[in-house]
Design a protein around this motif. Structure first.
Motif, mmCIF file in Angstrom:
data_model
loop_
_atom_site.group_PDB
_atom_site.id
_atom_site.type_symbol
_atom_site.label_atom_id
_atom_site.label_comp_id
_atom_site.label_asym_id
_atom_site.label_seq_id
_atom_site.Cartn_x
_atom_site.Cartn_y
_atom_site.Cartn_z
ATOM 1 N N ASP A 360 36.990 -0.203 4.988
ATOM 2 C CA ASP A 360 36.341 1.371 4.412
ATOM 3 C C ASP A 360 36.189 1.802 6.400
ATOM 4 O O ASP A 360 34.964 2.058 6.708
ATOM 5 C CB ASP A 360 36.226 1.941 3.563
ATOM 6 N N GLU A 377 41.397 10.408 10.194
ATOM 7 C CA GLU A 377 42.106 9.391 9.379
ATOM 8 C C GLU A 377 41.663 8.616 8.141
ATOM 9 O O GLU A 377 40.371 8.124 8.629
ATOM 10 C CB GLU A 377 43.475 8.431 9.770
ATOM 11 N N LEU A 379 40.529 5.073 6.392
ATOM 12 C CA LEU A 379 41.644 3.888 5.497
ATOM 13 C C LEU A 379 40.247 3.306 4.262
ATOM 14 O O LEU A 379 39.596 2.941 4.636
ATOM 15 C CB LEU A 379 41.743 2.637 6.575
ATOM 16 N N ARG A 383 43.632 0.767 4.027
ATOM 17 C CA ARG A 383 45.095 1.162 3.572
ATOM 18 C C ARG A 383 44.955 2.590 4.129
ATOM 19 O O ARG A 383 43.226 3.028 3.468
ATOM 20 C CB ARG A 383 45.732 0.617 2.402
ATOM 21 N N THR A 384 45.456 3.781 4.887
ATOM 22 C CA THR A 384 45.711 4.659 5.128
ATOM 23 C C THR A 384 46.061 5.390 3.297
ATOM 24 O O THR A 384 47.042 5.473 3.278
ATOM 25 C CB THR A 384 46.983 5.382 6.031
#
Length: 398
Positions: A360, A377, A379, A383-384
């Motif tokens: 994270d 961004e 994550l 994963r974005t």
């Protein structure tokens, strides 16, 4: 082919006090694999260029009502407190969460990847909290970190008002303490009879509320005590000592008055919300400097928005205000990351950029304690789940 993702070139703050200028974070199979100034990036890894940016662990709000007190949904979305009875230990916050609450989008835009959702404070004993991620799943169940984390309890004005208006027990601070003690004594007796029945192979009727309170008595669940005033905090300490509860203070407006005692007993404080008004008597001494006083005394601290009291996306702004009031900046960062995770009991998964923890990661345009910085961004487990394009506005990527 690899599922690895590397965030490179940014100023990396691990949440544990370490910083790497031009560092890298490597995430593989959803977990952090490496962090530092020199990280080998495997061939085929997705690379996120964070040059000029700050890279931090996903922030954590360890006391919120997100998804249970929904944004822009009026009374239809208010499911945080089951105030039909003073003791509702059997209810679970997870059963009230609407994962499509608009506030989850706001949380991601504010860099928050984990939250602890708790029942409200209308009851002396309100029910069980849940720790979840703020994105990445098709349902709340796919975002769960710990399904039942703690037992919410409340002292002070809120339960007094909820039941005093009905002219029933508890209408006073005395009555609230009585209700809590009696429920814990009943749960202790229940657990003894349950265990005896199991040993004897005898039938036994399960009581979900008493089962949950028994889990608090044996330390499986923390005792999450809503308390603002110093006298309520003293009552919380007294009850916790009587029943050997794993006490975590929530709000702690006047906790600085008992800071030495809290430090001696290692009772942490989830402090706040900082940006709210002094809306009732028990928060008349609210002051962000009180958080600095707690930390200076050696009390472990975390920050809360108490969303929706303060919008959840403003967690980092609260940290900025706390720093302006005297909280050391490293302590402020930890209060939203590693310390928040440790106090909540989820530090095996989240709260730091450290090998083995969940991937994270948040990329900020600058120092997250600078109000001009924004989240570029986010994550979750590599994963974005959120990306803000250059310029105004933002978009989510599933």
């Amino acid at each position: 082919m690899t599922d690895a993702v590397a965030i490179v070139g940014g100023r990396v703050l691990t949440g544990l006090g370490d910083e790497f200028e031009g560092g890298a974070v490597l995430v593989s199979e959803g977990r952090i694999e490496a962090v530092g100034a020199h990280v080998d990036i495997p061939e085929g890894a997705r690379v996120i260029d964070a040059a000029g940016c700050w890279v931090l662990p996903g922030l954590i709000d360890p006391h919120s009502h997100i998804g249970a007190h929904e944004e822009a949904n009026g009374p239809a979305g208010f499911d945080g407190s089951e105030v039909s009875s003073p003791v509702t230990a059997g209810v679970r916050a997870i059963d009230a969460i609407n994962i499509e609450d608009l506030a989850f989008r706001d949380a991601l835009a504010g860099g928050i990847t984990s939250v602890v959702v708790k029942p409200g404070s209308g009851n002396p004993i309100g029910g069980q909290s849940v720790a979840i991620k703020t994105g990445g799943g098709r349902s709340v169940d796919e975002q769960v970190i710990v399904p039942s984390l703690g037992m919410k309890s409340a002292l002070g004005e809120n339960p007094k008002q909820a039941y005093g208006e009905r002219k029933q027990l508890p209408s006073t601070r005395l009555g609230i303490a009585l209700v809590i003690r009696q429920a814990l004594f009943d749960a202790r007796d229940y657990a003894e009879r349950r265990d005896r029945a199991r040993e004897e192979g005898a039938p036994f009727a399960v009581d979900l509320g008493k089962e949950a309170l028994a889990a608090a008595l044996d330390g499986t669940l923390s005792w999450e005590q809503h308390a603002h005033r110093h006298d309520d905090i003293a009552t919380a300490l007294r009850i916790a000592e009587e029943f050997d509860l794993r006490l975590v203070l929530n709000h702690g407006t006047e906790a600085h008055k008992l800071a030495a005692v809290l430090a001696e007993r290692d009772v942490p404080v989830i402090y706040g919300p900082i940006l709210s008004s002094r809306s009732k008597v028990e928060v008349r001494e609210a002051d962000p400097a009180n958080l600095a006083r707690l930390a200076a005394a050696g009390v472990r601290v975390a920050l809360t928005t108490d969303h929706p009291v303060v919008p959840i996306g403003l967690l980092a702004l609260q940290a900025s205000v706390a720093v302006r009031a005297g909280l050391p900046r490293d302590t402020a960062i930890a209060a939203m990351t590693s310390a928040a995770a440790s106090i909540a009991g989820i530090d095996d998964r989240v709260g730091a950029l450290e090998p083995g923890r969940d991937g994270d990661v948040v990329v900020w345009t600058g120092d997250p304690l600078d109000v001009a910085s924004t989240v570029r961004e986010v994550l979750i487990e590599g994963r974005t789940v959120y990306a803000a394009p250059t310029g105004a506005g933002h978009e989510e990527t599933a």
